[in-house]
Structure formats: structure tokens, C-alpha cells
Design an enzyme around this catalytic site. Structure first.
Site: not given
Length: 514
Positions: A125, A187, A240
Site C-alpha cells: 500500500r 513487515s 506493522d
């Protein structure tokens, strides 16, 4: 009646008795096979039992492993990785936040536009985040798939693709590319050397780019950004959980930890610098630092491991690793239930001739497990539909469907209660579980308010899991202490939190942490 008639009558009687004997034998055999299924269920339930005393043993084991991981690299299954995040944003704007005994609070005066890239799987994203006076808003975001060939190619190809996507994202807004700070949520396990740099320890989640292990992923991305002509640099490299902690801390300064329980699981928390023995002499303005636990790899003999967990471990690529994750995270729970049901199918007739339909690994996903467990219809019609459509098991009687629900419940309950024990382990390490003096200096039995940010589909989207976890927290902590512990769902922390940390660490006017 003549002799012939008597013979016929005797023959009919004998046949009737024989048929009756066969039916009785079949019924007895069916009852025996059903009893075998019930016995397997009972054994599994007992093997997964998590009474409060056992959960407290898991809590203590977690604390021991945390201490060991902070003492030396390789000293524990918990990596306890330094993030070099020693300042967290607060949303107080120009007003002063209350003092905290150990706080990484930093007044975020650097208003403006920040970007973040969130890479944690086969999609990534790009977010544009507007930071204002006491507010943070995601003004725009896009999610893009990563072509499969890039997950096995070179690190340059992967980051060139991401850099190009960021450039297209920025230029589509206003046509110009100004100097911007970038938060990079990566992550995967990373050994950080600063808040904006770190080397990849290993790939997970299906990535296998060989030339990337050991390289500085932030530097690789910066080089790709430069090649694309972007005047953007990574100012915060986080995972994250750290992003989730930052976002919740921005909204609530009592936040001390963050936990993600979704497809995978991890946790981070704020630790005192002087407790990080493996980095003696480490100095921070705040006296503390966020530590990335990588708690999915936690292990203890007190964890309730069954033969099915061993079978699951044997069929995974990371055998003997991520033991805690394999008991509590979404990617594995459905598979544990499938293994139990498959053994029942082999050793009893509860699924008729459909044992082969349960033989394929990972055919029962965790979303399906959740749907089975949450079916409260009188005839368990949703369970019947799932068995028919997804597992090709037809015509199951109601008692069999009830047995399937019980198996899914056992898996769910164990996972949620172990996750709760992990959270309490963090609280105990921080002195916030009511068992000793808290960091605020208050006495036993008077713990201060503690907030844990939590994100992930298992807690957010599976109500039964959430109820079991919350229930276990009360059982372990006691009602009085449990009332002071607040689990706050924090959505989009991995993206927005990274942008907030980029703002914190890009500010030349950053105030000293309190």
C-alpha cells in the site's frame, strides 16, 4: 401345520434372527466408531486445556524469554529486536501532555504531508497522510499487487517497482514531487541499526529473493527512489506492530504495547533502555525504546502442544520455528482443525466415506473455521453448507455437525487464551500486571491505566476469539487489575503509524522526549 410348513417357519425365524444379529452388530459397530470419535474429541480437548494456572505458567515463561532476549542475541527464541524508535508522537498539538515516568512522548509540531509504504505480503500500500494540529488523516491510499515473479527476483527489481508506484501516486495528485519524508513499513524480520536503516534477517510470506538477506532494505529503497527521480527518503523503517503502537500512542499516551493477531502475529512494547543489557551504553533521550519482540517464535514447555500441532509443524516450511504463531494466528488455526477432523474420519464413520476429502492440507481455512464456530442456527445449516461446498462432505447428521463445531471451538479457545497470556507477559515485564510495583511507583494492587493497541482479523473480525481473549485476561489478572487494561482496536496502524514516525524523525525541531 405340516413338516414343510414348520421348516419354512423355522427358516424364516432363523433368517430373521440372522438379519437382526447383523443389524445389531452394525449398530454396535457404529456406536463403537462414534465413541471413538468422541474419544478423539475428548483427548484433543484435554490436550488443548488452558486453565488459569497453566496460563500463568505461560506468562512467566514469556517474561523469562523476554529477559533472555534482551540480555543477548540468540539467548532466547524471542529475538527482542531494537527498533531505535525512542520517540512516539502525541496528538496534543501545542498543549503539553501529562508527564509520564517512562514515556517516549514527543510533541508532533511538524505539520504537513507525509507518505508511507506498507509492504507486508503479496500486496503493498501507498498512503498520503496529512498531519495537522492534533489530527492525522489518511487523505489517499492505494493498494497494489506485487507480481509473483518479483517475489523471487532481485531486490532491485522489487524496489524499482515500488518506487515507480510511489512516483505515479505522488505525480497523480499534483504533478510535482517535492521533498518528502517517507515511513516504510517492512513487515519482515529486520535487524535495525538505526530508526531509518536495517538489514533483512530472513524472508517470510512466500518471498525468496536471495540477494536481499543481510542487505539494508531502507538503503535499497532509497536507491530505487533516487533512480526514479523522487526527492523522497526513508526517515522511519518500522514493522506493522511498531506502526500500530505509534498510531495508538498518538491518540492515547497510556499506550505501552501493540499486538497484531491476524494471518500472522507479533508484538512490540516500550522498554527501559537500561533493561536492554545486550546494548549496554545505549542512550536515548527518553530513557526507553520500542522493542520488536517477534513473539511468533516464542516457545515453552508449558504451551499445550498436541499431536496435531506436531503434524502441522512437520508440514510447514519453517519446521521447529514460530511455535507460538502456529497456535494462535489465522493462517494455521483452520489447518489444526482439519487435522483433527481427518483423524476422526479415518478412525470412525462420522463423515462416511469422505476421509479423502479431508486429506489435503489447508483446505479448511480459518475464516471457514470462524463461520462454523459462529453458526448458531438450530440445525447448524451454515456448518452443513461449508462441509458440502468446501470439503465435499455430504449428508452429515446434526450430531456430527455439532462435533465439528466443538473441534473448531477448542482450536479457537486455546488460541485466544494463549494470546491473552502473551499480552499479560508483556504487562508483567513492565510491572503492570498488578503483581508488583508499577513504573508509576504505585503500590501493588493499584496499577495505572494501561492501553495495548491491537490489530488483526482474529481479534477485530472474529467475535468468539475476542470474547475468549478478553475472558482470559480477567482470569489471569483478576477483575480489579483487568479493569485498568484497555485493548484498543487500531485500524491501519501499519500505514498511518509509519507516516507519523516519519514526521517525528524528519523534524529538525523535534522536542526532547519526556
Amino acid at each position: 401345520m405340516g413338516r414343510v410348513g414348520l421348516g419354512v417357519a423355522a427358516g424364516c425365524a432363523a433368517a430373521t434372527c440372522a438379519i437382526a444379529a447383523v443389524l445389531v452388530a452394525r449398530r454396535a459397530s457404529a456406536r463403537a466408531r462414534w465413541r471413538r470419535a468422541i474419544a478423539l474429541h475428548r483427548d484433543f480437548e484435554e490436550g488443548c486445556a488452558t486453565p488459569p494456572p497453566r496460563l500463568r505458567q505461560v506468562v512467566d515463561a514469556m517474561v523469562v524469554e523476554m529477559h533472555a532476549g534482551l540480555a543477548s542475541d540468540g539467548g532466547s527464541k524471542l529475538k527482542m529486536l531494537l527498533t531505535f524508535v525512542d520517540a512516539l508522537p502525541t496528538g496534543y498539538g501545542l498543549s503539553s501532555p501529562p508527564l509520564r515516568p517512562l514515556s517516549l512522548a514527543c510533541l508532533l509540531n511538524e505539520e504537513g504531508t507525509y507518505y508511507s509504504i506498507d509492504l507486508g505480503g503479496t500486496n503493498f500500500r501507498v498512503l498520503r497522510v496529512e498531519v495537522g494540529a492534533g489530527s492525522v488523516v489518511t487523505s489517499r491510499k492505494v493498494e497494489l499487487p506485487i507480481p509473483e515473479e518479483l517475489t523471487k527476483g532481485t531486490i532491485e527489481e522489487l524496489f524499482n517497482f515500488i518506487a515507480t508506484a510511489l512516483k505515479d501516486f505522488i505525480e497523480s495528485e499534483d504533478g510535482k514531487v517535492e521533498q518528502r519524508a517517507l515511513g516504510f513499513t517492512f513487515s519482515f524480520p529486520v535487524r535495525q541499526t538505526s530508526v531509518s536503516s536495517g538489514s533483512l534477517i530472513r524472508w517470510t510470506k512466500g518471498f525468496s529473493i536471495e540477494n536481499a538477506v543481510g542487505t539494508d532494505v531502507a538503503q535499497c529503497l532509497n536507491e530505487a527512489l533516487a533512480r526514479s527521480g523522487l526527492n523522497v527518503r526513508v526517515t522511519a523503517l518500522v514493522n506493522d506492530t511498531v506502526g500500530t503502537l505509534a498510531l495508538r500512542h498518538y491518540n492515547d499516551e497510556d499506550t505501552v504495547a501493540a499486538v497484531i493477531i491476524g494471518a500472522g502475529t507479533n508484538a512490540c512494547y516500550i522498554e527501559r533502555t537500561d533493561a536492554i543489557i545486550k546494548c549496554q551504553g545505549l542512550l536515548t533521550n527518553s530513557g526507553g525504546m520500542v522493542v520488536n519482540m517477534e513473539w511468533g517464535n516464542f516457545w515453552s514447555s508449558h504451551l499445550p502442544r498436541t499431536a496435531y500441532d506436531i503434524s502441522l509443524d512437520d508440514e510447514t516450511q519453517n519446521r521447529n520455528d514460530q511455535g507460538f504463531e502456529k497456535m494462535i494466528s489465522g493462517i494455521y488455526l483452520g489447518e489444526i482443525a482439519r487435522l483433527v477432523l481427518h483423524r476422526m474420519a479415518l478412525e470412525s464413520d462420522v463423515f462416511g466415506d469422505a476421509a479423502d476429502n479431508l486429506a489435503t492440507p489447508f483446505t479448511l481455512s480459518t475464516p471457514l473455521l470462524a463461520a462454523i464456530r459462529e453458526d448458531d442456527s438450530p440445525d447448524l445449516s451454515e456448518v452443513r453448507r461449508i462441509l458440502q461446498e468446501h470439503l465435499k462432505i455430504l449428508d452429515t447428521p446434526l450430531k456430527t455437525r455439532r462435533l465439528v463445531v466443538k473441534v473448531c471451538d477448542i482450536v479457537t479457545r486455546r488460541a485466544a487464551r494463549l494470546a491473552a497470556a502473551g499480552i499479560v507477559g508483556i504487562l508483567k515485564k513492565l510491572g503492570r500486571d498488578g503483581s508488583g510495583v508499577a513504573l508509576s511507583g504505585r503500590t501493588r494492587g493499584q496499577p495505572r491505566r494501561t492501553v495495548v493497541a491491537i490489530e488483526g482479523g482474529m481479534y477485530q473480525e472474529y467475535p468468539v476469539f475476542r470474547e475468549y481473549l478478553d475472558e482470559a485476561l480477567v482470569e489471569i489478572l483478576g477483575e480489579e487489575v483487568a479493569r485498568t487494561v484497555v485493548l484498543k482496536v487500531t485500524e491501519d496502524g501499519s500505514g498511518m503509524g509509519a507516516a507519523l514516525l516519519a514526521a517525528v524523525y524528519s523534524s529538525n525541531r523535534q522536542q526532547g522526549s519526556i
